[in-house]
Design an enzyme around this catalytic site. Sequence first.
Site, PDB file in Angstrom:
ATOM      1  CE  LYS A 191       3.145  -0.846   0.194  1.00 19.92           C
ATOM      2  NZ  LYS A 191       4.395  -1.040  -0.831  1.00 19.92           N
ATOM      3  CB  SER A 202       3.519  -4.760  -1.759  1.00 16.80           C
ATOM      4  OG  SER A 202       4.562  -3.575  -2.058  1.00 16.80           O
ATOM      5  CB  SER A 226       5.464  -2.266  -4.457  1.00 12.57           C
ATOM      6  OG  SER A 226       5.725  -3.573  -4.276  1.00 12.57           O
TER       7      SER A 226
END
EC number: 6.3.5.7
Lengths: 481, 483
Positions: free
Chosen positions: B76, B151, B175
């Site tokens: 990420k 996210s 997330s």
Amino acid sequence: MQWEVVIGLEIHTQLATQSKIFSGSATTFGSEPNTQASLVDLGMPGVLPVLNQEAVRMACMFGLAIDAEIGPRNVFARKNYFYPDLPKGYQISQMDLPIVGKGHLDIALEDGTIKRIGVTRAHLEEDAGKSLHEDFNGATGIDLNRAGTPLLEIVSEPDMRSAKEAVAYVKAIHALVRYLGICDGNMAEGSLRCDCNVSIRPKGQTEFGTRCEIKNVNSFRFIERAINSEIQRQIDLIEDGGKVVQETRLYDPNKDETRSMRSKEEANDYRYFPDPDLLPVVIEPGFLDSVRAALPELPPQKVERFQSQYGLSAYDANVLASSREQADYFEQVVKIGGDAKLAANWVMVELGSLLNKLGVEIDQSPVSAEYLGGMLLRIRDNTISGKIAKTVFEAMAAGEGDADSIIESRGLKQVTDTGAIDKMLDEMLAANAEQVEQYRAADEAKRGKMFGFFVGQAMKASKGKANPGQVNQLLKAKLEG
Amino acid sequence: MHQLTLAEIARGLADKSFSSEELTGALLSRIKQLDPQLNSFITVTQAQALDQARAADARRASGETGALLGAPIAHKDLFCTNGVRTSCGSKMLDSFTAPYDATVVAKLAEAGMVTLGKTNMDEFAMGSANESSHYGAVKNPWNLEHVPGGSSGGSAAAVAARLLPATTGTDTGGSIRQPAAFTNLTGLKPTYGRVSRWGMIAYASSLDQGGPLARTAEDCALLLQGMAGFDAKDSTSVDEPVPDFSANLNASLQGLRIGLPKEYFGAGLDPRIADLVQASVKELEKLGAVVKEISLPNMQHAIPAYYVIAPAEASSNLSRFDGVRFGHRCEDPKDLTDLYKRSRGEGFGAEVQRRIMVGTYALSAGYYDAYYVKAQQIRRLIKNDFMAAFADVDVILGPTTPNPAWKLGAKSSDPVAAYLEDVYTITANLAGLPGLSMPAGFVDGLPVGVQLLAPYFQEGRLLNIAHRYQQVTDWHTRAPNGF
């Protein structure tokens, strides 16, 4: 109107740790800009603080030394504000739960009395970097070497009633942190900085007047001057029918005045909240015991010991113990010279005025404790008189070597040979036959005065080397006889 | 080759069926071919990946072994990667090349993993649809008109589309788990403190936790093994022994006590999801688990508490992005205030600005006690609810989300509607507990996740349950059409 001054101080002391409070960077002063700034000090995205245990230990030392409660669970908080030399946009500090709670410190006033000043709290925090406004063609340079240097902010109660008391308190804190070895106390390099909260109130009134804070004063002399000029400003203001506005002010030493920096309304809302990157600091009793056990002898104990062990007055003991270096120097002199009262006098009076004249601290004294102690030995064994000793001392200060070699090379050895003194006195009396006649004709009261004249002549004739006690004794016998 | 799970890749590399270089090359071409539809990567580090693959092959040739040696990963884009742009999905950090590796990145590289790139995400991890990224929205491979969740939306979409077998994500309010649920993956948020946060760009420090996203629980176990562990550089990291997460995957579920919180099955939950959750419970009962209803009475307060604490911490965490040292700086600033205002105004997107303002407000003098302090009190109550519940049950089960993935743009104009979708996931962050989401069926062709929550440091228990469940179900094996 009689005014009473109320002063409280916030003293920032840089702790003498090897590395910063939340990173492994070194804390050496004066390095090339940004060479001592790590990822953490730069506030890089993703970095995290790790508390330096040494800073905690030093804060605990200070707390124990002022008889304060050490927060068993103290918490770091973020103080949020924007400034270019504050890399993270917040300063890690302590708010609700500081490491050091209420304590106190005794200061010696000039009249010889002792006053107790309350310490409200002391907390750990990180220093900011420096903004450099010169040499960048109108832009500002940022040096983050200092960012993250550990500070212990020591907040006093509003217990001081004059600029002199405030200075005495700062000196006492200065001495204490140096005693503890937790701060080098170098005010010129910013290792110890002071914010002064000053207000005035009519004498007898119990509630405080509105205070102003003078930021960042960094010498004993400026603290005294800044406070005095602020006191005068407030008195003038009020006596002219004005009102003191709560604000932050800066002291300008060139103009010897304070000027407004920002008002209370312009003050930041720092939005303090516990720093989620750091766990609460838990101080275990065992840890505190080990810190206590390792504490050096502190000023109050030293003052007491100087009185009991050396028979010094409270005042002398306080003066000598006012810095660790001075106390150590004094004890070294005693160890060699053997007479504590004599040593105290020489350290406080002659050495004191010499250092004052040179503007240096005792650890840079041109006369070492060994030399001074050696000279006291010669006073005590009557090799030199107290008066000649001053000459020897000056010569030592000028770098002519130790007392023995100066006495030798300059021929300052005191004459204690009775025969030699006898002969010298006879010659002197013969040269002053008229005065001898007058003396013998005079009454007791007049003789007392005239006797001093003959002593003076005798010392002059011997170039000060004759033993004053022997001169007195022999002279008396000759004049009476 | 792209169909292989991490565990299968480990076996393939071990028995030399293929090399890391071959695998890496194949996956890089697949990313190149398919990702334009999804937008799941912000940066693909092709050259570095091939270098790392060759290095891993060399390590293996010299006799080194290890389940992760030569296996692919993508991070990420909030994990700092030395020498590679680390953008946080923000214009603010579009030009930011991290000068160091996050601990997670360093540990996985040490284990020999090959980094294919950096995955798309909501800007500064703020969002649950991956629509707030400066680099554009990520599409859900199960239906390109739907969001993948957020996210960690890029991390989820990339694995769901078989671009690679596993990715790292972070979970501040759901997330990892919510995008896992939306894309038919297994995603694990470890106990707070289990995985180092060093080098993980902070959104809300007391809630953020890194974790794995993969297709199976078995793969999550392998990846978590590489990520977890005490780190002296993170003061909130916990010095707790890391067990072998793969060792107990097959342990029996006989007598396992599962708690179903009644608050998780009330109004707002899509009844079709409720049915799928009940069906998963039946499967677990068949495996020997016993089920009882429990209560988490303070759950209703979780969203308001979260949306005070997270923005409050974020408002402070994001202060360092000021245009002075790194990141976006506005053109020709007039003065310092102008530099701050325009750099931040231009660099941050709308959702980030909204949360900074909310958080700043919540911490302001006069409001702090009413908001921040109150929220922390609620947080303690929520934690106490869990502690009470775990006295009676071994694990808590419920839906991961109240609804399946919504359409792109559907909640853009109503942030609160999106916030409410986090209702089942954020309690684990507030309490610091580990949570896992696993595939449990489909609604209108969109995946549904079941969430399991366990006591502190019981990630192994979550992985064990999910793995046993995945042995008797095949939801997790289903692939989206076209991928």
